[in-house]
Design an enzyme around this catalytic site. Structure first.
Site, PDB file in Angstrom:
ATOM      1  N   ARG A  29     -11.269  -4.505 -13.016  1.00 23.43           N
ATOM      2  CA  ARG A  29      -9.932  -4.223 -13.557  1.00 23.43           C
ATOM      3  C   ARG A  29      -9.225  -5.532 -13.910  1.00 23.43           C
ATOM      4  O   ARG A  29      -8.619  -5.668 -14.979  1.00 23.43           O
ATOM      5  CB  ARG A  29      -9.114  -3.439 -12.520  1.00 23.43           C
ATOM      6  N   LYS A  40       9.597  -7.001  -0.996  1.00 20.46           N
ATOM      7  CA  LYS A  40      10.858  -6.915  -0.225  1.00 20.46           C
ATOM      8  C   LYS A  40      10.623  -6.539   1.226  1.00 20.46           C
ATOM      9  O   LYS A  40      11.328  -6.981   2.122  1.00 20.46           O
ATOM     10  CB  LYS A  40      11.810  -5.898  -0.855  1.00 20.46           C
ATOM     11  N   ASP A  44      13.119   1.494   1.564  1.00 17.20           N
ATOM     12  CA  ASP A  44      12.980   0.530   0.460  1.00 17.20           C
ATOM     13  C   ASP A  44      14.357  -0.060   0.093  1.00 17.20           C
ATOM     14  O   ASP A  44      14.507  -1.275  -0.058  1.00 17.20           O
ATOM     15  CB  ASP A  44      12.348   1.240  -0.747  1.00 17.20           C
ATOM     16  N   LYS A  82      15.909  -4.045   0.471  1.00 14.01           N
ATOM     17  CA  LYS A  82      16.561  -4.791  -0.616  1.00 14.01           C
ATOM     18  C   LYS A  82      17.984  -5.216  -0.234  1.00 14.01           C
ATOM     19  O   LYS A  82      18.390  -6.351  -0.496  1.00 14.01           O
ATOM     20  CB  LYS A  82      16.569  -3.937  -1.885  1.00 14.01           C
TER      21      LYS A  82
END
Ligand code: HSE
Length: 448
Positions: free
Chosen positions: A54, A110, A210, A214
Site C-alpha cells: 500500500r 491527540k 476524543d 483535544k
C-alpha cells in the site's frame, strides 16, 4: 518527491494511511509554493508501514519504503519523523525513540499527547544534549483548522479566558442528523458509520474521549498548565434523547458536544474547568450553526474578545494541511528548538500548576427535563425546592398532558449555579411522588 536543494528537510513518515497519503499528495502538488514560503525543500525520503505494498502504491519510487519504523528512526539523514500510527502503545515508544535519536517529531496523535504529553515534551526539551527537538501537533486538534498555531502565536498577546469547541466531527454529524431528521441516537450512529464518518468502534468519539483529548491539549496551550487529561470531565452523547433536542430548539437552543476549557474564579472555586459534554448553545451563536462533520473552536481573549475558527476537523488533505504546516515551521527554524516558539505556547519553565475543578464545583446554567404527574401543585413543589437552594429559574415549559394521559414533561432552564448544589436539589425533586423517574440534566453555555 525530488529534493529541491541539498538542504531539503528530510522527513520519515511512520504510517501511510488516509492522512499519510494526504501529506504525500499535498507536498507533491504544492511543492513549488511551499519552497517559496519555506526557502527550502521538504522531502519525504522514507516511509514505514506494515503494508509495504500500500505504501509503495502511494509513494512510487520517490521514497524508500520499509516495514520497520525503527529503520526510519535509525537513519541519520532523517531530520523529522511524522508519527501517524495513532494510539498510546507502539506510537509512544517510537515517538520517544525518535526524540532520543534527536529527530523532530510531527504527530496527529491527540490521545498520546493528552495522556503522555508531559513526559514527551520533557523528553523533547532534553534531547540533543539540551538543545531540544520540536514536537508539533497541529493536526491533533480540529484537523485542518490552525487552532494550535492560533493559540501559540496569533493570540499570544492575550490572557485567554476560555476555549470552547465542536472538536469531534462524528458526534456533530450524529447530532445534526438527530435534529434534522428527528432520528434517535442509535439510528444516527448507524448512518454515520454507513457514510464512513464514525469508526467501526466509535467509542472514543461518541463517549467524548476524543474531544477530551483535544480540549486537554488546548487547555495547556491556552493557560500554560500541564496536560491533565485524567482530570477532565468527559460525557458523550449516547444518552441524549431526541426529545431534548426538540425542547432545546423550542427554547432557542441547539445541543452540541462541546469541549470547554475555562479559567475561573467563582463560588465553586478558583482554577480551570476542563469538560466535555452535550451543551445547549443559543441558536443565534454562529457556532450553534456548525453542522455535519465540521469543527469550530471559539477562543476568548481579554484583548481580542471572542473569536471563532471553522473548518474540516478530519479527512486526508485537511489533516495533511496541518501536518505540512508543522513541517514548514521546522524547515524554517534557524536556531535550536530551545530558541523556537515554545510548542505549548508558554516557555517550559513558566508552566504553572492550576487545579482542574471537579465537575461538582463547575458553575453553569442547566436544562432540566422531568416527567411529572399532571396534577395541581407539582410546579410549585419543584420551583420551591430550586428556590430554596438559591437556584434561579430562567425559563420554563409545561405542556398540557396529551388526551388520555395523566403525565407530562416539565422543562426548566436555570440561571448559573454550582453543579453540586443543583444535584442536591435534584435529589429532593426526584424524591417527590409527583416527579416520575430521574431528571434529565444538560449543561447550558451562553458563550457570550
Ligand atoms: N474521529 C475524529 C472526529 C477525527 O470525528 O472528529 C479525528 O480527530
Amino acid at each position: 518527491m525530488k529534493a529541491q536543494n541539498p538542504q531539503s528537510l528530510k522527513v520519515g513518515l511512520l504510517g501511510i494511511g488516509t492522512v499519510g497519503s494526504g501529506v504525500f499528495t499535498v507536498l507533491a502538488r504544492n511543492q513549488d509554493e511551499i519552497v517559496r514560503r519555506t526557502g527550502r525543500g521538504i522531502e519525504i525520503s522514507m516511509v514505514a508501514d506494515l503494508d509495504t505494498a500500500r505504501a509503495s502504491a502511494v509513494v512510487g519510487r520517490s521514497a524508500q519504503v520499509v516495514n520497520d519504523a525503527r529503520a526510519v528512526i535509525a537513519n541519520p539523514d532523517i531530520d523529522v519523523v511524522i508519527e501517524l500510527i495513532g494510539g498510546y502503545g507502539i506510537a509512544k515508544a517510537l515517538v520517544l525513540e525518535a526524540i532520543a535519536a534527536g529527530k523532530h517529531v510531527v504527530t496527529a496523535n491527540k490521545a498520546l499527547l493528552a495522556v503522555h504529553g508531559d513526559e514527551i515534551f520533557a523528553a523533547a526539551a532534553k534531547a540533543r544534549n539540551g538543545a531540544g527537538v520540536m514536537v508539533l501537533f497541529e493536526a491533533a486538534v480540529a484537523g485542518g483548522i490552525p487552532i494550535i498555531k492560533t493559540l501559540r502565536e496569533g493570540l499570544t498577546a492575550n490572557r485567554i479566558q476560555w476555549v470552547a469547541g465542536i472538536i469531534n466531527g462524528t458526534t456533530n454529524f450524529i447530532l445534526s442528523e438527530m435534529r434534522d431528521k428527528g432520528l434517535d441516537f442509535a439510528t444516527a450512529l448507524k448512518e454515520a458509520q454507513a457514510l464512513g464518518y464514525a469508526e467501526a468502534d466509535p467509542t472514543f468519539d461518541i463517549e467524548g474521549v476524543d474531544a477530551a483529548h483535544k480540549v486537554t491539549l488546548m487547555s495547556a496551550m491556552a493557560f500554560g498548565i500541564p496536560v491533565q487529561f485524567d482530570k477532565a470531565y468527559v460525557e458523550g452523547i449516547t444518552k441524549l434523547g431526541a426529545q431534548d433536542i426538540k425542547y432545546a430548539e423550542a427554547l432557542g437552543y441547539r445541543i452540541k458536544l462541546l469541549g470547554i476549557a475555562k479559567r475561573v474564579n467563582h463560588e465553586g472555586g478558583a482554577g480551570i474547568e476542563l469538560r466535555v459534554h452535550p451543551t445547549l448553545i443559543p441558536t443565534k451563536r454562529l457556532i450553534a450553526n456548525v453542522e455535519g462533520a465540521m469543527n469550530a473552536v471559539m477562543v476568548q481573549g481579554d484583548a481580542v474578545g471572542t473569536t471563532l475558527y471553522y473548518g474540516k476537523g478530519a479527512g486526508s488533505e485537511p489533516t495533511a494541511s496541518a501536518v505540512v504546516a508543522d513541517l514548514v515551521d521546522i524547515a524554517r527554524m534557524s536556531g535550536s528548538a530551545l530558541q523556537a516558539t515554545p510548542v505549548l505556547a508558554f516557555q517550559p519553565g513558566s508552566v504553572q500548576a492550576a487545579p482542574i475543578l471537579p465537575i461538582g464545583q463547575v458553575v453553569t446554567s442547566f436544562y432540566l427535563r422531568m416527567r411529572v404527574s399532571d396534577e395541581a401543585g407539582v410546579l410549585a413543589k419543584v420551583t420551591s425546592i430550586l428556590g430554596g437552594a438559591d437556584i434561579s429559574i430562567d425559563a420554563l415549559i409545561q405542556h398540557e398532558a396529551r388526551d388520555g394521559e395523566s403525565q407530562t414533561d416539565l422543562i426548566i432552564l436555570t440561571h448559573d449555579c454550582i453543579e453540586a448544589t443543583l444535584d442536591k436539589a435534584l435529589q429532593q425533586v426526584e424524591a417527590l411522588s409527583s416527579v416520575l423517574g430521574s431528571v434529565v440534566k444538560i449543561r447550558k453555555e451562553e458563550l457570550a
